[in-house]
Write a protein that holds these residues in place. Sequence first.
Motif, PDB file in Angstrom:
ATOM      1  N   MET A 203       0.842  -1.188   0.000  1.00  0.00           N
ATOM      2  CA  MET A 203       0.000   0.000   0.000  1.00  0.00           C
ATOM      3  C   MET A 203       0.886   1.250   0.000  1.00  0.00           C
ATOM      4  O   MET A 203       0.644   2.199  -0.738  1.00  0.00           O
ATOM      5  N   LEU A 204       1.928   1.235   0.806  1.00  0.00           N
ATOM      6  CA  LEU A 204       2.863   2.350   0.885  1.00  0.00           C
ATOM      7  C   LEU A 204       3.602   2.521  -0.440  1.00  0.00           C
ATOM      8  O   LEU A 204       3.716   3.631  -0.957  1.00  0.00           O
ATOM      9  N   GLU A 205       4.087   1.426  -0.985  1.00  0.00           N
ATOM     10  CA  GLU A 205       4.830   1.481  -2.244  1.00  0.00           C
ATOM     11  C   GLU A 205       3.946   1.949  -3.403  1.00  0.00           C
ATOM     12  O   GLU A 205       4.380   2.709  -4.255  1.00  0.00           O
ATOM     13  N   ASP A 206       2.716   1.477  -3.435  1.00  0.00           N
ATOM     14  CA  ASP A 206       1.826   1.760  -4.561  1.00  0.00           C
ATOM     15  C   ASP A 206       1.153   3.130  -4.481  1.00  0.00           C
ATOM     16  O   ASP A 206       0.967   3.781  -5.508  1.00  0.00           O
TER      17      ASP A 206
ATOM     18  N   GLY B 276       1.642   5.607  -1.600  1.00  0.00           N
ATOM     19  CA  GLY B 276       2.273   6.644  -0.798  1.00  0.00           C
ATOM     20  C   GLY B 276       1.844   6.613   0.654  1.00  0.00           C
ATOM     21  O   GLY B 276       0.931   5.892   1.057  1.00  0.00           O
ATOM     22  N   ILE B 277       2.521   7.422   1.449  1.00  0.00           N
ATOM     23  CA  ILE B 277       2.321   7.410   2.898  1.00  0.00           C
ATOM     24  C   ILE B 277       0.956   7.968   3.294  1.00  0.00           C
ATOM     25  O   ILE B 277       0.357   7.512   4.266  1.00  0.00           O
ATOM     26  N   HIS B 278       0.448   8.923   2.554  1.00  0.00           N
ATOM     27  CA  HIS B 278      -0.858   9.506   2.890  1.00  0.00           C
ATOM     28  C   HIS B 278      -1.940   8.429   2.871  1.00  0.00           C
ATOM     29  O   HIS B 278      -2.677   8.237   3.846  1.00  0.00           O
ATOM     30  N   VAL B 279      -2.042   7.711   1.778  1.00  0.00           N
ATOM     31  CA  VAL B 279      -3.048   6.654   1.645  1.00  0.00           C
ATOM     32  C   VAL B 279      -2.761   5.506   2.620  1.00  0.00           C
ATOM     33  O   VAL B 279      -3.674   4.962   3.244  1.00  0.00           O
ATOM     34  N   ALA B 280      -1.491   5.160   2.769  1.00  0.00           N
ATOM     35  CA  ALA B 280      -1.127   4.057   3.668  1.00  0.00           C
ATOM     36  C   ALA B 280      -1.516   4.353   5.117  1.00  0.00           C
ATOM     37  O   ALA B 280      -2.022   3.478   5.827  1.00  0.00           O
ATOM     38  N   MET B 281      -1.285   5.591   5.567  1.00  0.00           N
ATOM     39  CA  MET B 281      -1.669   5.956   6.938  1.00  0.00           C
ATOM     40  C   MET B 281      -3.177   5.916   7.120  1.00  0.00           C
ATOM     41  O   MET B 281      -3.675   5.411   8.132  1.00  0.00           O
ATOM     42  N   GLU B 282      -3.900   6.452   6.155  1.00  0.00           N
ATOM     43  CA  GLU B 282      -5.363   6.410   6.257  1.00  0.00           C
ATOM     44  C   GLU B 282      -5.859   4.968   6.265  1.00  0.00           C
ATOM     45  O   GLU B 282      -6.789   4.625   7.000  1.00  0.00           O
ATOM     46  N   TRP B 283      -5.224   4.115   5.477  1.00  0.00           N
ATOM     47  CA  TRP B 283      -5.598   2.706   5.452  1.00  0.00           C
ATOM     48  C   TRP B 283      -5.323   2.054   6.810  1.00  0.00           C
ATOM     49  O   TRP B 283      -6.154   1.295   7.318  1.00  0.00           O
TER      50      TRP B 283
END
Length: 169
Positions: free
Chosen positions: A26-29, A31-38
């Motif tokens: 998720m982070l690789e695909d 970014g950190i913004h989406v990964a944190m929300e996930w």
Amino acid sequence: LESTIDDMKGLVEEVRRISSNLSPSMLEDFGIHVAMEWLCKEFKAQNGEFNISCSVDIDEAETPEMIKVAIYRVAQEALQNISKHSKATRVRAVLESTEGGAKLVISDNGVGFDAESTERGYDGKSGLGLRSMRERVEATGGRFELKATAQKGVEVKAIWPSQDAAASR
């Protein structure tokens, strides 16, 4: 047979979760913004008794990949600790850009622990998760802060300076 099928479904879901934790695609695909929300959404889905607020306002382009991975892993560990040990009702996760750097704060209003006891965790054990968070932050040029008070909750804070400031140290 139905019981076995239910068990198998649970095992498949657990393998997926473990796989996701090993390699944060998720982070690789995205970014950190989406990964944190996930991470926050997954935390809420698995821990419905918690009221979690999640705020992400970070400059992706200014944040090095190694720091993004550290942010993700520290947030993941902090949320896992809260889920297992805190007995909290409220959790707050904040990730923000700061003068070219980044700051992550994860806090709860749970049972806390005595931080003076050499960073032993919620359960009084060796605090391996706390130690790994500290080491991960410091290895990427950041500063790790832990505020924990018995019966008043825990705050984990990781602060990474701008790359220019880190280079001048």
